[in-house]
Design an enzyme around this catalytic site. Structure first.
Site, mmCIF file in Angstrom:
data_model
loop_
_atom_site.group_PDB
_atom_site.id
_atom_site.type_symbol
_atom_site.label_atom_id
_atom_site.label_comp_id
_atom_site.label_asym_id
_atom_site.label_seq_id
_atom_site.Cartn_x
_atom_site.Cartn_y
_atom_site.Cartn_z
ATOM 1 N N GLN A 7 0.829 -1.207 0.000
ATOM 2 C CA GLN A 7 0.000 0.000 0.000
ATOM 3 C C GLN A 7 0.871 1.267 0.000
ATOM 4 O O GLN A 7 0.514 2.285 0.593
ATOM 5 C CB GLN A 7 -0.929 0.003 1.218
ATOM 6 C CG GLN A 7 -2.132 -0.918 1.069
ATOM 7 C CD GLN A 7 -3.120 -0.404 0.002
ATOM 8 O OE1 GLN A 7 -3.093 0.751 -0.410
ATOM 9 N NE2 GLN A 7 -3.996 -1.289 -0.453
ATOM 10 N N SER A 8 2.000 1.220 -0.667
ATOM 11 C CA SER A 8 2.937 2.346 -0.667
ATOM 12 C C SER A 8 2.325 3.634 -1.239
ATOM 13 O O SER A 8 1.840 3.656 -2.378
ATOM 14 C CB SER A 8 4.170 1.966 -1.496
ATOM 15 O OG SER A 8 4.947 3.113 -1.781
ATOM 16 N N ASN A 9 2.344 4.696 -0.439
ATOM 17 C CA ASN A 9 1.916 6.013 -0.926
ATOM 18 C C ASN A 9 2.917 6.554 -1.947
ATOM 19 O O ASN A 9 2.555 7.240 -2.901
ATOM 20 C CB ASN A 9 1.823 7.004 0.233
ATOM 21 C CG ASN A 9 0.778 6.597 1.248
ATOM 22 O OD1 ASN A 9 -0.359 6.319 0.893
ATOM 23 N ND2 ASN A 9 1.166 6.545 2.521
#
Ligand code: PLP
Length: 341
Positions: A76-78
């Site tokens: 879920q890397s921004n």
């Protein structure tokens, strides 16, 4: 570096300057003056702290004639989401190496992953073990593309290197101007607090403080690993910055890299009920939404320290809201039971 320092080339991708907002009810509750630097408002889908770093990183990519950018992060890397969308806006392709326990069964298409897919990014799922070798893996992917004649630019985890750090030198410069306009002026002792995840933001703030000769305390709340790891990591980024761009003096563990350890909780991207309750309470008090992975943890750490000792960070605190909203949706089911309380 002297008065003649200047920024490297930058693309205009973020909506800046971001507001500095007083959290009046929170300040009353905790007995100190608390401001939020709203770096979550640098954009909507291309937003948060990563886009500030990408303004400089992608300018360099462009300058080198890159056609594809490669980067990596958690599922879920921004950072990966911001990179994928910004790349598309620039007409570049993106390849994301995303970490997941079982690459054969990748996580559901939601939150940031949904946005990565919408942006047309190519996703390569890798295991946590492979992630340990992420730089080498990105190089291999890059070599394969280069062999096909595509020009690549590799961005390290979180965009956290010397070039990316310029993004937070610039944010610190905004903050400097904003502090000057406050009622109690820029003479009031001020502590800047931020989440620390890959160290680039904290590095940039420390470098900015040094370059701009701004007298504020900078505290990073680590959301993974520990204090030693980040003092080294941030020291290395600042060392690389000094070598590449120049810097008066040194920034290392003995010279002002302050990490508030003790709030990693269950681990990276894993939440405790008390952290989620802090997110809920702030939303209800101020109408501001934090994310579970970074800002929620850092805020929970800040609030816990202040509840123990209201004087812990001096009279005025600036908390960097670095974004991450999309990371909240995939944990809706975890949050739901707290909403009736
Ligand atoms: C990446 C991230 C951070 C941490 O910044 P680093 O520069 O990686 O230390 C903080 N908040 C959010 C929302 C992020 O996505």
């Amino acid at each position: 570096m002297s008065a003649t320092w200047k920024y490297p080339p930058r693309l205009d991708l973020a909506h800046t300057p971001t507001p500095l907002q007083k959290m009046a009810r929170l300040s009353d509750q905790l007995g100190v003056e608390i401001y939020f630097k709203r770096d979550d408002l640098t954009g909507s889908e291309v937003s948060g702290n990563k886009i500030r770093k990408l303004e400089f990183l992608l300018a360099e990519a462009r300058g080198e004639g890159a056609e594809v950018v490669i980067t990596c992060g958690g599922a879920q890397s921004n950072h990966c989401r911001a990179t994928a969308l910004a790349a598309t806006r620039l007409g570049l392709k993106s390849v994301l190496l995303l970490r997941t326990p079982d690459p054969e069964h990748p996580p559901a298409v939601q939150g940031n992953i949904l946005l990565d897919r919408l942006a047309g990014a190519e996703i390569i799922w890798i295991t946590p073990d492979q992630y340990q070798e992420r730089d080498e893996l990105m190089r291999q992917v890059g070599d394969r593309l280069q062999a096909r004649g595509e020009k690549v630019y590799i961005i390290p985890e979180g965009g956290s290197n010397a070039m990316g750090a310029w993004g937070y030198v610039r944010s610190m410069q905004e903050l400097k101007a904003q502090l000057e306009t406050l009622d109690d002026g820029d003479g009031c002792p001020t502590t800047v607090v931020t989440a620390t995840g890959s160290g680039g933001t904290t590095s940039g703030l420390l470098l900015g403080r040094r370059i701009l000769a701004l007298d504020v305390r900078v505290v990073g709340v680590n959301v993974c690993d520990d204090r030693d790891y980040f003092q080294q990591r941030i020291g290395a980024i600042c060392g690389e910055f000094k070598q590449r761009f120049g810097l008066p003096g040194k920034i290392d563990a003995a010279n002002g890299i302050e990490i508030l350890d003790g709030y990693v909780g269950r681990g990276y991207a894993l939440s405790r009920p008390e952290e989620l309750a802090a997110i809920r309470d702030l939303a209800r008090l101020e109408g501001v939404i934090l994310d579970p992975v970074y800002t929620g943890k850092a805020y929970y750490g800040l609030r816990s320290e202040l509840q123990r000792n209201p004087a812990a960070f001096g009279q005025r605190i600036v908390f960097f809201h670095t974004g991450g909203l999309f990371g909240l949706f995939p944990i809706a089911a975890e949050l739901a039971p707290l909403l009736d309380q």
